[in-house]
Enzyme design. Structure first.
Site, mmCIF file in Angstrom:
data_model
loop_
_atom_site.group_PDB
_atom_site.id
_atom_site.type_symbol
_atom_site.label_atom_id
_atom_site.label_comp_id
_atom_site.label_asym_id
_atom_site.label_seq_id
_atom_site.Cartn_x
_atom_site.Cartn_y
_atom_site.Cartn_z
ATOM 1 N N ARG A 49 0.857 -1.189 0.000
ATOM 2 C CA ARG A 49 0.000 0.000 0.000
ATOM 3 C C ARG A 49 0.889 1.233 0.000
ATOM 4 N NH1 ARG A 49 2.396 1.759 3.848
ATOM 5 N NH2 ARG A 49 0.846 3.409 4.070
ATOM 6 N N GLY A 50 0.268 2.386 -0.223
ATOM 7 C CA GLY A 50 1.016 3.617 -0.406
ATOM 8 C C GLY A 50 1.107 3.920 -1.890
ATOM 9 N N ALA A 51 0.749 5.138 -2.278
ATOM 10 C CA ALA A 51 0.607 5.458 -3.701
ATOM 11 C C ALA A 51 1.844 5.146 -4.543
ATOM 12 C CB ALA A 51 0.194 6.920 -3.859
ATOM 13 N N ARG A 83 -7.111 -0.292 -6.832
ATOM 14 C CA ARG A 83 -7.259 0.826 -5.883
ATOM 15 C C ARG A 83 -7.546 2.081 -6.696
ATOM 16 N NH1 ARG A 83 -4.772 0.389 -0.749
ATOM 17 N NH2 ARG A 83 -6.167 2.091 -0.174
ATOM 18 N N GLN A 179 -2.078 2.128 10.202
ATOM 19 C CA GLN A 179 -0.802 2.264 9.494
ATOM 20 C C GLN A 179 0.220 3.055 10.308
ATOM 21 O OE1 GLN A 179 -3.827 2.853 8.116
ATOM 22 N NE2 GLN A 179 -3.834 2.490 5.911
ATOM 23 N N ASP A 220 -2.236 10.909 -1.839
ATOM 24 C CA ASP A 220 -2.541 9.851 -2.796
ATOM 25 C C ASP A 220 -2.923 10.412 -4.159
ATOM 26 O OD1 ASP A 220 -2.873 6.791 -1.663
ATOM 27 O OD2 ASP A 220 -2.893 8.310 -0.096
ATOM 28 N N ASN A 230 -5.947 12.099 0.842
ATOM 29 C CA ASN A 230 -4.997 11.328 1.637
ATOM 30 C C ASN A 230 -5.807 10.480 2.611
ATOM 31 O OD1 ASN A 230 -2.235 10.678 2.339
ATOM 32 N ND2 ASN A 230 -2.577 11.756 4.256
#
Length: 330
Positions: A49-51, A83, A179, A220, A230
């Site tokens: 995960r994480g853009a 996503r 997170q 994001d 975000n």
């Protein structure tokens, strides 16, 4: 920074290994991904995960599609649907499209995307470190685990600590996926940066007591006027920081800006399963049958931003002009 990267590619095996972030910090377990179908599922399930990290993973997903003999159109479609909010995913897949049918070219482009992430985030960290000081508050996770590089907001925090500018970090736990508690605390501990975990609802009280000197978060997707999506909870932090006169920064690579969007109204917001709110790791924390609502992101209006930290420097209002210039649109 002692980096734990979210993935590695074993070319000789044709396997992209993902660090299963759902199992951190208790276990560091890498899971094998061999097809684009598996990659799309891993992204959807938040194994990665994480853009920026999603973008790199999607690029290598198309490499795996070549290796596995998958239909490339279908592979691209599955990855795009995994996503919807993080624009890096779509940028990476757009860059991979010219190399469909060319395995060697696909691999070179995927590696190039990953290398650019590292170079970009090193610059973001340098620029961001110059505007952070004292006690900094951050939300969600924006370190190497979320990017595959050095991190965006967290990279800037760690660099600012290295330079002696930041002395302590407040880490929002970031409900419901935690997170902050599971990943940001883990990365700051490895980096040796003094930090304290707080529940999301504590931030306003800390600001009121003068315990926060700056807030910095990741992004994001950002619109051309500076509105940005975000992790849900960011909007509330921005309003609180504005009320208390605390500088509020967003750190991002310019690849996270969507030039098609004039404002944040058009940013798609992913809605995830209510089960992630009413249960955690299989343990139910709400009454059986009780409803829950789970937008994974919110949109923060640009008027609450002090500055936007990018690889080309820190942008200040008016953001629309600065972003257009940084993107080469003028």
């Amino acid at each position: 920074m002692d980096r734990v990267l979210p993935f590695r590619f074993a070319e000789e095996e044709g396997v992209f290994w993902l660090l299963d972030q759902r199992r951190l910090p208790q276990e560091e377990v890498y899971v094998p991904v061999r097809t684009a179908r598996e990659m799309a599922q891993a992204i959807r399930d938040m194994v990665v995960r994480g853009a920026p990290a999603i973008g790199v993973s999607a690029a290598f997903g198309m490499v795996l599609a070549h290796l596995a003999g998958e239909d490339l159109e279908e592979a691209d479609r599955r990855l795009r649907a995994s996503r919807p909010t993080a624009v890096n995913l779509f940028h990476a897949l757009d860059r991979m499209r010219p190399f469909w049918g060319d395995l060697a070219g696909s691999l070179l482009e995927a590696r190039r995307i990953w290398r650019e992430v590292e170079e970009t985030e090193a610059a973001i960290s340098r620029h961001g470190a110059q505007v952070l000081w004292g006690q900094v508050l951050t939300h969600c996770n924006t370190g190497p685990l979320a990017t595959g590089g050095y991190g965006t907001a967290l990279g800037a925090i760690v660099e600012a600590y290295r330079l002696g500018r930041v002395r302590h970090v407040w880490v929002d736990e970031t409900r419901p996926y935690l997170q902050g508690a599971r990943l940001t605390a883990y990365e700051l501990q490895k980096a040796g940066v003094p930090a304290t975990l707080i529940t999301d609802g504590m931030a306003g009280w800390l600001m009121a007591r003068g315990a926060v000197d700056a807030v910095v978060v990741g992004v994001d997707r950002m619109a051309l006027n500076g509105d940005f999506a975000n992790k849900v909870g960011t909007y509330a932090l921005a309003v609180l920081a504005h009320h208390h006169g605390i500088p509020f920064y967003a750190a991002l690579p310019l690849s996270s800006v969507d030039p098609r969007l004039a404002s944040g109204e058009g940013i798609p917001i992913e809605e995830r399963s209510p089960e992630e709110v009413v249960a955690f790791r299989g343990v139910r924390i709400a009454p059986e049958g009780f409803p829950a609502y789970h937008p994974a992101f919110d949109v923060t209006p640009h008027r609450y931003l002090t500055g936007i930290i990018t690889e080309k420097g820190v942008l200040y209002p008016p953001f629309a002009e600065g972003l257009r210039r940084a993107l080469g649109l003028d």
